[in-house]
Design a protein around this motif. Structure first.
Motif, mmCIF file in Angstrom:
data_model
loop_
_atom_site.group_PDB
_atom_site.id
_atom_site.type_symbol
_atom_site.label_atom_id
_atom_site.label_comp_id
_atom_site.label_asym_id
_atom_site.label_seq_id
_atom_site.Cartn_x
_atom_site.Cartn_y
_atom_site.Cartn_z
ATOM 1 N N LEU A 13 1.112 -9.883 -11.149
ATOM 2 C CA LEU A 13 1.913 -8.661 -11.110
ATOM 3 C C LEU A 13 1.223 -7.503 -11.818
ATOM 4 C CD1 LEU A 13 5.548 -10.003 -11.659
ATOM 5 C CD2 LEU A 13 4.581 -9.023 -9.582
ATOM 6 N N ILE A 14 0.567 -7.794 -12.924
ATOM 7 C CA ILE A 14 -0.138 -6.727 -13.641
ATOM 8 C C ILE A 14 -1.242 -6.146 -12.766
ATOM 9 C CG2 ILE A 14 -1.723 -6.252 -15.558
ATOM 10 C CD1 ILE A 14 -0.023 -8.126 -17.282
ATOM 11 N N ALA A 15 -2.037 -7.018 -12.135
ATOM 12 C CA ALA A 15 -3.118 -6.535 -11.266
ATOM 13 C C ALA A 15 -2.573 -5.700 -10.115
ATOM 14 C CB ALA A 15 -3.906 -7.731 -10.724
ATOM 15 N N THR A 16 -1.479 -6.166 -9.505
ATOM 16 C CA THR A 16 -0.886 -5.447 -8.379
ATOM 17 C C THR A 16 -0.367 -4.088 -8.800
ATOM 18 O OG1 THR A 16 -0.208 -7.565 -7.433
ATOM 19 C CG2 THR A 16 0.849 -5.593 -6.564
ATOM 20 N N ASN A 17 0.312 -4.036 -9.940
ATOM 21 C CA ASN A 17 0.897 -2.780 -10.389
ATOM 22 C C ASN A 17 -0.144 -1.790 -10.875
ATOM 23 O OD1 ASN A 17 3.531 -3.541 -9.768
ATOM 24 N ND2 ASN A 17 3.809 -4.575 -11.716
ATOM 25 N N ALA A 76 0.900 4.221 -1.581
ATOM 26 C CA ALA A 76 0.430 3.446 -2.732
ATOM 27 C C ALA A 76 1.192 2.115 -2.824
ATOM 28 C CB ALA A 76 0.613 4.250 -4.013
ATOM 29 N N SER A 77 2.506 2.161 -2.658
ATOM 30 C CA SER A 77 3.314 0.945 -2.717
ATOM 31 C C SER A 77 2.994 0.004 -1.558
ATOM 32 C CB SER A 77 4.808 1.300 -2.690
ATOM 33 O OG SER A 77 5.158 2.057 -3.833
ATOM 34 N N LEU A 78 2.786 0.571 -0.378
ATOM 35 C CA LEU A 78 2.456 -0.231 0.803
ATOM 36 C C LEU A 78 1.170 -1.032 0.590
ATOM 37 C CD1 LEU A 78 2.865 -0.875 3.898
ATOM 38 C CD2 LEU A 78 1.437 1.126 4.336
ATOM 39 N N LEU A 79 0.128 -0.356 0.142
ATOM 40 C CA LEU A 79 -1.161 -1.020 -0.069
ATOM 41 C C LEU A 79 -1.082 -2.036 -1.204
ATOM 42 C CD1 LEU A 79 -3.554 2.037 0.370
ATOM 43 C CD2 LEU A 79 -3.164 0.170 1.982
ATOM 44 N N ALA A 80 -0.288 -1.732 -2.237
ATOM 45 C CA ALA A 80 -0.155 -2.662 -3.360
ATOM 46 C C ALA A 80 0.541 -3.957 -2.933
ATOM 47 C CB ALA A 80 0.625 -2.004 -4.494
ATOM 48 N N GLU A 81 1.518 -3.851 -2.026
ATOM 49 C CA GLU A 81 2.236 -5.041 -1.559
ATOM 50 C C GLU A 81 1.303 -6.008 -0.828
ATOM 51 O OE1 GLU A 81 5.200 -2.944 0.547
ATOM 52 O OE2 GLU A 81 6.595 -2.852 -1.138
ATOM 53 N N TYR A 82 0.447 -5.468 0.037
ATOM 54 C CA TYR A 82 -0.486 -6.336 0.760
ATOM 55 C C TYR A 82 -1.575 -6.865 -0.166
ATOM 56 C CZ TYR A 82 1.644 -5.636 5.290
ATOM 57 O OH TYR A 82 2.537 -5.665 6.340
ATOM 58 N N SER A 83 -1.960 -6.081 -1.155
ATOM 59 C CA SER A 83 -2.929 -6.564 -2.143
ATOM 60 C C SER A 83 -2.359 -7.755 -2.912
ATOM 61 C CB SER A 83 -3.287 -5.443 -3.126
ATOM 62 O OG SER A 83 -3.892 -4.355 -2.460
#
Length: 445
Positions: A167-171, A195-202
């Motif tokens: 979660l830390i890496a994603t956020n 930004a949120s879209l790309l973070a979800e797939y990451s």
């Protein structure tokens, strides 16, 4: 409470809870960063629009929270049984279901968003930016739902540190992209959404990679006979039990989402300043709930493991210890917001009308940790026990027996009436679950 024979259980709880608290807090902190980035733009309707749009997508994800809860409870119990193959099947089945649900929402996005925005209300500009935000974010729903399953499985298998770093890496990725897209590319509301879209797939790719690496041999063994894997994944009786469990959790989550959406939509009807101020307060609430959920998540895993082992003594001890620490952390949150809430408001937004309005309602945020810590913990206990019907019934009582009747009686007090009804709603959830657990303990365990 601190007998030497109990110290090991305190340590086990903290070993799981502290990484979960740290990782859970990053979720609402990210929401606060999103709010702060938009909150420093010129007009309140940017914040109001992104808040409504985010709520529409978040409501879909939270509505599917049964994916996380059922995965945690089932995997915790199979961990107690020591069945790794069955444990991994729970993960694979959940991810498949999550992706299917996500694709369905993408296919139905136009009627869904049209209806949701019509219900949400708000000014023309708030509606415009809410739609702009949601049309981008909805493409991330399959990944967001798969992440619920992945996180639930990791929690159930007591891998709190992995959850924390994931979660830390994603956020961190999300925050960097927020700043890049909004302040460098000047994409405003669209920038936060991308930004949120790309973070979800990451997050999804990173989570799958970590699990595949750690359980490579077991997954290879499962996949060696594809037909057998499919038979086990889609066994009729297993799926029937799985969907019955998720049905009750879905009803429970739907009631909760109705309350959250009502607060946002009612705020939109009271004006752009109200919905913007409530957006900040709701982020404070999420910071509280996700932090307290760290103890509840640990309780889910430990209760589920003890239930799988049929170790009643360990289960009861876990509940007592978790209750104690939930109260301690609730007190710390109340102290934190009592001293720093005004400071947090200044960081999040520099729109004076929004700050001034939000300051009138900080009392409710200061009170909420002490009122709500019990419902978070007992939710975790019943997830570990996989008694979804009890959770469902408790939520129905709190929603339709407390929240809406109280709001109707207190609506003359405006936004204060709304927050008062919500506070009593949270207290009612905890009280009904506590009453059931302690009155029907033998049946529960």
């Amino acid at each position: 409470m601190f007998k030497s024979s109990h110290l090991d259980q305190h340590k086990r709880l903290f070993y799981l809870a502290l990484p979960m608290i740290l990782s859970n807090i990053t979720v609402p902190l990210l929401g606060l960063v999103d709010t702060a980035v938009i909150g420093h733009l010129e007009h309140a309707y940017f914040l109001g629009g992104s808040t409504i749009g985010a709520m529409l997508i978040t409501s879909v994800v939270w509505l599917c929270g049964f994916l996380r809860m059922s995965t945690t409870g089932l995997s915790a119990q199979t961990l107690g049984l020591g069945d790794l193959s069955k444990n991994l099947l729970i993960l694979i089945r959940g991810v498949c279901l999550a992706i299917v649900i996500g694709i369905v929402f993408i296919l139905l996005q136009n009627p869904f968003l049209d209806l949701a925005l019509a219900v949400a209300g708000g000014s023309e500009k708030v509606q415009f930016y809410a739609n702009q935000y949601a049309q981008i974010r909805i493409w991330g729903v399959p990944a967001a739902l798969a992440n619920l399953v992945i996180l639930g499985w990791l929690i159930g298998n007591q891998q709190g540190k992995t959850v924390m770093w994931l979660l830390i890496a994603t956020n961190v990725i999300n925050i960097i992209l927020d700043l890049l897209f909004v302040y460098i590319f000047h994409w405003q509301v669209q920038g936060v959404a991308f930004a949120s879209l790309l973070a979800e797939y990451s997050a999804m790719l990173l989570g799958i990679t970590l699990i595949a690496h750690h359980y490579k041999s077991a997954l290879t063994k499962l996949g060696s006979d594809f037909r057998q894997l499919c038979r086990e994944l889609f066994d009729k009786q297993v799926l029937l039990n799985y969907f019955q469990l998720n049905r009750d959790i879905l009803i429970r989550t739907l009631c909760l989402q109705i309350c959250f959406l009502f607060i946002t939509f009612q705020g939109a009807r009271l004006g752009d300043t109200v919905v913007a101020a409530n957006a900040i307060l709701m982020n404070f609430l999420l910071l509280i709930s996700f932090g307290l959920d760290g103890i509840a998540n640990a309780a889910e895993a430990l209760v589920g493991e003890a239930h799988g082992k049929k170790n009643t003594k360990q289960l009861k001890l876990t509940v007592r210890i978790a209750l104690f620490w939930s109260f301690i952390f609730a007190c710390l949150y109340t102290l934190l917001f009592s001293t720093l809430a005004h400071f947090f408001l200044g960081i999040i937004s520099d729109i004076s009308s929004v700050i001034t309005f939000a300051e009138q309602y900080l009392f409710w945020i200061i009170l909420l940790p002490l009122v709500s810590c019990w419902c978070f913990l007992y939710d975790g206990i019943y997830i570990g026990l996989m008694q979804a019907k009890v959770m469902r019934n408790s939520m129905i009582i709190a929603t339709f027996g407390c929240f809406f009747p109280l709001w109707f009686l207190l609506q003359g007090f405006g936004n204060h009436g709304l927050w008062a009804a919500f506070s009593i709603f949270m207290l009612a959830r905890g009280a009904t679950l506590a009453w059931h657990f302690h009155c029907y303990r033998k049946e529960s365990i």
